[in-house]
Scaffold this active site. Structure first.
Site, mmCIF file in Angstrom:
data_model
loop_
_atom_site.group_PDB
_atom_site.id
_atom_site.type_symbol
_atom_site.label_atom_id
_atom_site.label_comp_id
_atom_site.label_asym_id
_atom_site.label_seq_id
_atom_site.Cartn_x
_atom_site.Cartn_y
_atom_site.Cartn_z
ATOM 1 N N GLU A 1 -6.942 4.593 7.761
ATOM 2 C CA GLU A 1 -6.830 6.021 7.422
ATOM 3 C C GLU A 1 -8.115 6.512 6.760
ATOM 4 O OE1 GLU A 1 -3.126 5.537 5.346
ATOM 5 O OE2 GLU A 1 -2.230 4.975 7.261
ATOM 6 N N GLY B 1 2.596 2.512 10.746
ATOM 7 C CA GLY B 1 3.528 3.629 10.582
ATOM 8 C C GLY B 1 4.253 4.021 11.855
ATOM 9 N N HIS C 1 -9.457 1.032 4.815
ATOM 10 C CA HIS C 1 -8.199 1.209 5.547
ATOM 11 C C HIS C 1 -8.441 2.127 6.745
ATOM 12 C CE1 HIS C 1 -4.133 2.497 6.488
ATOM 13 N NE2 HIS C 1 -3.748 1.384 5.893
ATOM 14 N N GLU D 1 -5.150 -4.837 10.664
ATOM 15 C CA GLU D 1 -4.130 -3.806 10.858
ATOM 16 C C GLU D 1 -4.419 -3.066 12.165
ATOM 17 O OE1 GLU D 1 -2.174 -2.548 6.912
ATOM 18 O OE2 GLU D 1 -3.984 -1.359 7.120
ATOM 19 N N LYS E 1 0.122 4.209 -0.340
ATOM 20 C CA LYS E 1 -0.550 5.397 0.205
ATOM 21 C C LYS E 1 -0.307 6.590 -0.721
ATOM 22 C CE LYS E 1 -0.304 3.273 4.721
ATOM 23 N NZ LYS E 1 -0.194 3.393 6.168
ATOM 24 N N SER F 1 3.611 -1.933 10.342
ATOM 25 C CA SER F 1 5.063 -1.987 10.571
ATOM 26 C C SER F 1 5.678 -3.337 10.206
ATOM 27 C CB SER F 1 5.398 -1.594 12.013
ATOM 28 O OG SER F 1 5.014 -0.250 12.257
ATOM 29 N N ASN G 1 0.865 -1.176 0.000
ATOM 30 C CA ASN G 1 0.000 0.000 0.000
ATOM 31 C C ASN G 1 0.906 1.231 0.000
ATOM 32 O OD1 ASN G 1 -1.811 2.033 0.427
ATOM 33 N ND2 ASN G 1 -2.440 1.370 2.487
HETATM 34 P P1 13P Z 1 3.149 0.544 7.667
HETATM 35 O O1 13P Z 1 3.674 -0.754 7.086
HETATM 36 O O2 13P Z 1 3.887 1.744 7.166
HETATM 37 O O3 13P Z 1 3.046 0.481 9.152
HETATM 38 O O4 13P Z 1 1.642 0.724 7.102
HETATM 39 C C1 13P Z 1 0.757 -0.335 7.234
HETATM 40 C C2 13P Z 1 -0.448 -0.022 6.460
HETATM 41 O O5 13P Z 1 -1.221 0.854 6.803
HETATM 42 C C3 13P Z 1 -0.674 -0.790 5.222
HETATM 43 O O6 13P Z 1 -1.953 -0.587 4.731
#
Ligand code: 13P
Length: 262
Positions: free
Chosen positions: A105, A181, A103, A175, A13, A221, A11
């Site tokens: 977010e 992150g 997601h 997640e 983003k 992560s 992803n």
């Molecule tokens: P990270 O791997 O940067 O923690 O992000 C995970 C994520 O949100 C994947 O959709």
């Protein structure tokens, strides 16, 4: 236990520019042959989907690397006056097979509820896409011992009305929000516990055989140095990777760990 496919998705983003997206795609495609036993998926920003699709393909449209393409979001309507939105069939049109839906977010920054996620996931299925439906608790919810209740409610709401066939065509991504992150990965035991809970909930929504066939990814992560222990857990079938998917070597290393554990 069913032999489930292993799926590692990147992803991206809202990162990279056109040139970096194409370069990363080419590097992933070039190394993909070293990742056996796992499907690799790239989910770039929508504006770069076509560029990534063409970087994956030969002139005849085939994708020799086997790497496939996914969207990060979609709208639930097929067309119309929805400024700025992307219809499921548009994603298919540019070569997507997958789409991330719900997601964290999108849930927290863009107000997506389980009901919205449910209509989006159904629209994805109707268009022939495999939705990657995301669930996960916040740190506060975990500290209040509400992880199971929160994740169960998200599963029930996001997958409301799904038939066994719908569920069989869906990927779930667990997640934990506190791990996204932050560099704070869930321990393999913490992740396995929630993955098992999700699978048993899927069984109550449909049946045990269907639940056993559903790919459940872990996200939050995931890095090359923690992927192997996560991949060794019985109910962790892949990863949804954020930051580490922006580096081809790291993404491929994660793919290798999941492929090797399959
Ligand atoms: P990270 O791997 O940067 O923690 O992000 C995970 C994520 O949100 C994947 O959709």
């Amino acid at each position: 236990m069913a032999a489930r496919r292993r799926i590692v998705a990147g992803n991206w983003k809202m990162n990279l520019d056109h040139a970096a997206a194409v370069a990363l795609t080419k590097d992933v495609a070039a190394g993909a042959a070293s990742c056996t036993g796992v499907d690799l998926v790239l989910c770039p920003p929508a504006i770069y989907l076509e560029a990534v699709a063409s970087a994956l393909q030969l002139a005849d449209g085939s994708s020799p690397s086997g790497v496939t393409l996914g969207g990060q979001n979609l709208h639930d309507q097929p067309k119309g006056a929805f400024t700025g939105e992307i219809a499921p069939a548009m994603l298919v049109d540019v070569g997507c097979r997958w789409c991330i839906v719900g997601h964290s977010e999108r849930r927290t920054l863009f107000g997506e509820t389980d009901q919205i996620i449910n209509t989006k996931a159904k629209a994805a299925l109707a268009a022939g896409l495999t939705p990657i439906v995301c669930v996960g608790e916040t740190l506060e919810e975990r500290e209040q011992d509400r992880t199971a209740a929160v994740v169960t409610a998200q599963i029930d709401g996001s997958l409301h009305g799904f038939s066994a066939a719908d569920l069989a065509g869906t990927v779930i991504a667990y997640e934990p929000v506190w791990a996204i992150g932050t560099g704070k990965v869930a321990t393999p035991e913490q992740a396995q516990e929630v993955h098992a809970l999700i699978r048993s909930r899927l069984a109550t929504l449909t049946d045990a055989a269907t639940a056993d066939s559903v790919v459940i990814q872990y996200g939050g992560s995931v890095k090359p140095d923690n992927a192997a222990v996560l991949a060794s857990q019985p109910d962790i079938d892949g990863a949804l990777v954020g930051g580490a998917s922006l580096k081809a070597d790291d993404f491929l290393a994660i793919g290798k760990h999941f492929g090797a554990a399959g």
